[in-house]
Design an enzyme around this catalytic site. Sequence first.
Site, PDB file in Angstrom:
ATOM      1  N   SER A 179       0.892  -1.263  -0.064  1.00 20.57           N
ATOM      2  CA  SER A 179      -0.017   0.043  -0.009  1.00 20.57           C
ATOM      3  C   SER A 179       0.958   1.154  -0.097  1.00 20.57           C
ATOM      4  O   SER A 179       2.306   1.151   0.274  1.00 20.57           O
ATOM      5  CB  SER A 179      -0.785  -0.115   1.361  1.00 20.57           C
ATOM      6  OG  SER A 179      -1.597   1.098   1.409  1.00 20.57           O
ATOM      7  N   TYR A 239      -1.993  -1.242  10.338  1.00 18.61           N
ATOM      8  CA  TYR A 239      -1.969  -1.276   9.187  1.00 18.61           C
ATOM      9  C   TYR A 239      -0.766  -0.943   8.626  1.00 18.61           C
ATOM     10  O   TYR A 239      -0.009  -1.423   7.408  1.00 18.61           O
ATOM     11  CB  TYR A 239      -3.158  -0.591   8.395  1.00 18.61           C
ATOM     12  CG  TYR A 239      -3.423  -0.691   6.839  1.00 18.61           C
ATOM     13  CD1 TYR A 239      -4.292  -1.754   6.336  1.00 18.61           C
ATOM     14  CD2 TYR A 239      -2.959   0.154   5.976  1.00 18.61           C
ATOM     15  CE1 TYR A 239      -4.599  -1.844   5.003  1.00 18.61           C
ATOM     16  CE2 TYR A 239      -3.353  -0.135   4.625  1.00 18.61           C
ATOM     17  CZ  TYR A 239      -4.026  -0.960   4.016  1.00 18.61           C
ATOM     18  OH  TYR A 239      -4.018  -1.207   2.832  1.00 18.61           O
TER      19      TYR A 239
HETATM   20  P1  NAD Z   1     -11.442  -6.319  -0.007  1.00 20.66           P
HETATM   21  O1  NAD Z   1     -11.963  -5.987   1.411  1.00 20.66           O
HETATM   22  O2  NAD Z   1     -12.207  -6.013  -1.269  1.00 20.66           O
HETATM   23  O3  NAD Z   1     -10.694  -7.590  -0.279  1.00 20.66           O
HETATM   24  C1  NAD Z   1      -9.986  -8.180   0.784  1.00 20.66           C
HETATM   25  C2  NAD Z   1     -10.007  -9.625   0.524  1.00 20.66           C
HETATM   26  O4  NAD Z   1      -9.468 -10.252   1.539  1.00 20.66           O
HETATM   27  C3  NAD Z   1     -11.152 -10.446   0.372  1.00 20.66           C
HETATM   28  O5  NAD Z   1     -11.353 -11.358  -0.636  1.00 20.66           O
HETATM   29  C4  NAD Z   1     -11.365 -10.895   1.785  1.00 20.66           C
HETATM   30  O6  NAD Z   1     -12.188 -12.235   2.028  1.00 20.66           O
HETATM   31  C5  NAD Z   1      -9.930 -11.530   2.103  1.00 20.66           C
HETATM   32  N1  NAD Z   1      -9.421 -11.730   3.294  1.00 20.66           N
HETATM   33  C6  NAD Z   1      -9.907 -10.665   4.388  1.00 20.66           C
HETATM   34  N2  NAD Z   1      -9.329 -11.404   5.713  1.00 20.66           N
HETATM   35  C7  NAD Z   1      -8.924 -12.786   5.094  1.00 20.66           C
HETATM   36  C8  NAD Z   1      -8.442 -13.811   5.593  1.00 20.66           C
HETATM   37  N3  NAD Z   1      -8.143 -13.913   7.295  1.00 20.66           N
HETATM   38  N4  NAD Z   1      -8.144 -14.968   5.307  1.00 20.66           N
HETATM   39  C9  NAD Z   1      -8.165 -14.921   3.789  1.00 20.66           C
HETATM   40  N5  NAD Z   1      -8.904 -13.934   3.059  1.00 20.66           N
HETATM   41  C10 NAD Z   1      -9.228 -12.947   3.758  1.00 20.66           C
HETATM   42  O7  NAD Z   1     -10.161  -5.236  -0.115  1.00 20.66           O
HETATM   43  P2  NAD Z   1      -9.249  -4.574  -1.072  1.00 20.66           P
HETATM   44  O8  NAD Z   1      -9.217  -3.170  -0.851  1.00 20.66           O
HETATM   45  O9  NAD Z   1      -9.236  -5.412  -2.336  1.00 20.66           O
HETATM   46  O10 NAD Z   1      -7.841  -4.965  -0.361  1.00 20.66           O
HETATM   47  C11 NAD Z   1      -6.827  -5.896  -0.896  1.00 20.66           C
HETATM   48  C12 NAD Z   1      -5.425  -5.615  -0.400  1.00 20.66           C
HETATM   49  O11 NAD Z   1      -5.176  -4.513  -0.918  1.00 20.66           O
HETATM   50  C13 NAD Z   1      -5.211  -5.768   0.681  1.00 20.66           C
HETATM   51  O12 NAD Z   1      -3.821  -5.909   1.502  1.00 20.66           O
HETATM   52  C14 NAD Z   1      -5.226  -4.089   1.165  1.00 20.66           C
HETATM   53  O13 NAD Z   1      -4.565  -3.458   2.210  1.00 20.66           O
HETATM   54  C15 NAD Z   1      -4.808  -3.342   0.128  1.00 20.66           C
HETATM   55  N6  NAD Z   1      -4.759  -2.093  -0.265  1.00 20.66           N
HETATM   56  C16 NAD Z   1      -6.086  -1.774  -0.607  1.00 20.66           C
HETATM   57  C17 NAD Z   1      -6.390  -0.387  -0.867  1.00 20.66           C
HETATM   58  C18 NAD Z   1      -7.645   0.347  -1.111  1.00 20.66           C
HETATM   59  O14 NAD Z   1      -7.666   1.404  -1.427  1.00 20.66           O
HETATM   60  N7  NAD Z   1      -8.772  -0.667  -1.529  1.00 20.66           N
HETATM   61  C19 NAD Z   1      -5.110   0.442  -0.898  1.00 20.66           C
HETATM   62  C20 NAD Z   1      -3.984  -0.113  -0.772  1.00 20.66           C
HETATM   63  C21 NAD Z   1      -3.715  -1.180  -0.631  1.00 20.66           C
END
Ligand code: NAD
Length: 256
Positions: free
Chosen positions: A138, A151
Amino acid sequence: MLKGKTALVTGSTSGIGLGIAKALAAQGANIVLNGFGDAEGPKAEVAALGGQVAYHGADMSKPAEIEAMIAFAAEQFGRVDILVNNAGIQHVARVENFPVERWDAIIAINMSSAFHATRAALPAMQAAGWGRIINVASVHGLVASAEKSAYVAAKHGVVGLTKVTALENATTGITCNAICPGWVLTPLVQKQVDAKAAALGLSNDEAKKLLLGEKEPSLQFTTPEELGALAVFFCSPAANNVRGVAWNMDGGWVAQ
Ligand code: NAD
């Protein structure tokens, strides 16, 4: 480009992980999906792109389940060629109020899971002489925001793990790189939009504009499709010597 390769994407039933899984499937890779909630919808979306798809429901906070998932992927498709460590959760609170259980969960799911999946997947990649490990970190792996201690700590840790993994395999065909998105409008971020809207009495659109305006000069969300295209680049021959980078795709967030 990835025909015959197998990609395991953690946390790919939603958001960024699903976007990356679809981008890799569109290049011909077999996909192993993981994550909570409905798996049939995401499986159908990926299968529609051509390759084979399987699903494993490992809880990424549990090392034994992560090991079982890597073994399952090998049973299904031979081995994991591309590992995308993406699963993640968020919790927002000041340090002095941060629930200890949320701290432990975020460190386990957002950081330690990448270590456990990587250590389990590496031996087969090393035997094959080729592999791609992509860690979804991130902008919070590079800079901080208030109220996100766990985080930010976890994502900085993931960037560190990325560099070490890249160095330890630097003379091989295995690369390890991190992707550092800014705001992406997934369920993880929609929760933060909802909290802002509720706290300040704003509409959904007003809260989104405020969220972007605070951090992201482009005033635009990065999309899972754009992040998927970056993952495809990391898997391409052009990226053979891209090793240990933390590549932000963040509308200028970290440039400030
Ligand atoms: P999201 O909530 O849409 O997806 C998260 C995924 O992780 C889902 O499939 C969920 O079921 C899975 N998950 C959560 N806990 C779990 C566990 N204990 N075991 C197995 N699966 C699990 O979120 P996202 O925004 O797509 O995030 C994905 C990644 O991207 C994360 O690591 C997040 O930190 C990172 N990220 C997101 C953003 C943003 O703005 N959305 C920005 C930077 C980084």
